[in-house]
Design a protein around this motif. Structure first.
Motif, PDB file in Angstrom:
ATOM      1  N   VAL A 163       4.216  -1.259   2.877  1.00 46.65           N
ATOM      2  CA  VAL A 163       4.068  -1.058   1.915  1.00 46.65           C
ATOM      3  C   VAL A 163       3.380  -1.906   1.612  1.00 46.65           C
ATOM      4  N   ASN A 164       1.690  -1.123   1.276  1.00 47.42           N
ATOM      5  CA  ASN A 164       1.154  -1.980   0.127  1.00 47.42           C
ATOM      6  C   ASN A 164       0.446  -0.910  -0.613  1.00 47.42           C
ATOM      7  N   ARG A 224       4.000   0.690  11.118  1.00 43.26           N
ATOM      8  CA  ARG A 224       4.279   1.731  10.291  1.00 43.26           C
ATOM      9  C   ARG A 224       3.005   1.684   8.662  1.00 43.26           C
ATOM     10  N   THR A 225       2.256   1.814   8.659  1.00 44.33           N
ATOM     11  CA  THR A 225       1.180   1.549   7.376  1.00 44.33           C
ATOM     12  C   THR A 225       1.182   2.533   5.600  1.00 44.33           C
ATOM     13  N   VAL A 226       2.203   1.980   4.842  1.00 49.27           N
ATOM     14  CA  VAL A 226       1.668   3.140   3.539  1.00 49.27           C
ATOM     15  C   VAL A 226       1.197   2.676   2.566  1.00 49.27           C
ATOM     16  N   PHE A 227       0.623   3.671   1.728  1.00 49.28           N
ATOM     17  CA  PHE A 227      -0.097   3.244   0.472  1.00 49.28           C
ATOM     18  C   PHE A 227       0.631   3.808  -0.591  1.00 49.28           C
ATOM     19  N   TYR A 236      12.649   4.316  -0.830  1.00 54.73           N
ATOM     20  CA  TYR A 236      12.059   6.015   0.285  1.00 54.73           C
ATOM     21  C   TYR A 236      11.084   5.278   1.159  1.00 54.73           C
ATOM     22  N   LEU A 237      10.329   4.364   0.673  1.00 54.69           N
ATOM     23  CA  LEU A 237       9.182   4.712   1.943  1.00 54.69           C
ATOM     24  C   LEU A 237       9.615   3.679   2.654  1.00 54.69           C
ATOM     25  N   LEU A 238       9.868   2.463   2.796  1.00 57.87           N
ATOM     26  CA  LEU A 238      10.911   1.539   3.277  1.00 57.87           C
ATOM     27  C   LEU A 238      11.835   2.626   4.787  1.00 57.87           C
ATOM     28  N   PRO A 269      -0.928   6.904   2.591  1.00 60.42           N
ATOM     29  CA  PRO A 269      -1.183   6.951   0.875  1.00 60.42           C
ATOM     30  C   PRO A 269      -0.144   8.073   0.678  1.00 60.42           C
ATOM     31  N   VAL A 270       0.226   7.669  -0.128  1.00 55.80           N
ATOM     32  CA  VAL A 270       1.122   8.632  -0.967  1.00 55.80           C
ATOM     33  C   VAL A 270       1.593   8.275  -2.505  1.00 55.80           C
ATOM     34  N   ASN A 271       1.830   9.358  -3.513  1.00 54.18           N
ATOM     35  CA  ASN A 271       1.673   9.406  -4.395  1.00 54.18           C
ATOM     36  C   ASN A 271       2.698   8.976  -5.115  1.00 54.18           C
TER      37      ASN A 271
END
Length: 299
Positions: A111-112, A158-161, A211-213, A221-223
């Protein structure tokens, strides 16, 4: 998430420290990345600007969270400080993404940090994660920041912004300065007050990161913003209402620009970002409205 080993960069910041406390309270083992000699087994030294880290220290981590970066509002935006803002984020992300990719057994998720500044000035137009980048320093920064995570993505992690909005908290960010002004009866709108501020409570910010984890179907991308962004004028009114103080002062846009220089862009730009991915995936906000968000920060 079952008890896990999670590495956190930026663990001493407003969001990072709250995240570390939350994870620790639920029994997770947190490894904090520090830029000094480690003081215990729960710390790992790194040097993001020189792109140095002992990747072996990340072995066994189920997740890596990168929230590191120089404060956007800590100084006037001189050329040198803009470079520091950029390098602290982009080089730090490259360092972690390459370290993650080099592991024999990489973490499940990376998660970045990112920011809604990616969208630039959207005016009255609401934007979700499908919107293209805007223009200006913060938008360009967002593009580079997210692109720097490519090594982790290419390694199949899995990479989340986490494109975070304006976090409402007494301990840091914009509201650390706003609350004392409004409590003294000196608060008011900035400019014409028509520009949108996409806010989020610190509680919901931390809950969203966790939650993203946990949510395997979320990537990219997730706002991280409350469901309904409000104008600066509406937020000013809420500040006065919650604090029971007049909020009649106005800081004209030219005066804000004179005081803050180019950094004024950050407080006068209208970014109406909505958390479409969070809402569609079932995330529940504890403090969706501005009044309860302000009260949660104060109490």
């Amino acid at each position: 998430m079952q008890a896990s080993r999670i590495a956190v960069a930026g663990a001493s910041g407003l969001i990072g420290s709250a995240l570390v406390r939350s994870l620790g309270a639920d029994g997770h083992q947190v490894v904090r990345l520090v830029r000094r000699a480690p003081r215990g087994p729960d710390e790992l030294r790194w040097d993001p600007l020189r792109q140095r880290i002992d990747a072996a220290g990340l072995a066994g981590c189920d997740a890596v969270v990168n929230l590191a970066g120089a404060g956007v509002a800590d100084h006037r935006w001189t050329a040198a400080y803009k470079r520091r803002i950029r390098d602290s984020r982009v080089l730090g992300t490259v360092t972690l993404a390459e370290a993650v990719a080099a592991l024999d057994v990489p973490p499940r998720v990376f998660v970045n940090g990112s920011a809604i500044g990616f969208y630039g000035d959207t005016g009255d137009r609401a934007v979700d994660e499908s919107a293209p980048p805007g223009s200006g320093f913060l938008a360009s920064l967002g593009i580079e920041w997210e692109e720097a995570a490519a090594p982790a993505e290419e390694a199949g992690v899995r990479t989340v912004f986490a494109r975070t909005g304006l976090v409402v908290a007494r301990q840091g960010g914009a509201w650390q300065r706003l609350f004392p002004l409004f409590k003294a009866g000196l608060g008011g709108r900035l400019g014409d007050g028509r520009h949108y501020w996409s806010f989020i409570s610190l509680h919901d910010e931390v809950a969203a990161l966790r939650y993203l984890l946990d949510t395997e179907e979320l990537s990219g991308p997730v706002n991280l913003t409350a469901p309904e962004p409000l104008t600066n004028r509406e937020i000013t009114a809420a500040m006065g209402r919650v604090l029971r103080r007049p909020a009649v002062f106005t800081a004209p846009a030219p005066a804000v620009r004179l005081l803050l220089g180019e950094m004024a862009t950050d407080v006068l730009t209208s970014t109406r970002a909505v958390p479409r991915k969070l809402l569609d995936s079932g995330f529940a906000f504890a403090f969706p409205g501005i009044d309860e968000t302000l009260r949660s920060a104060l109490h």
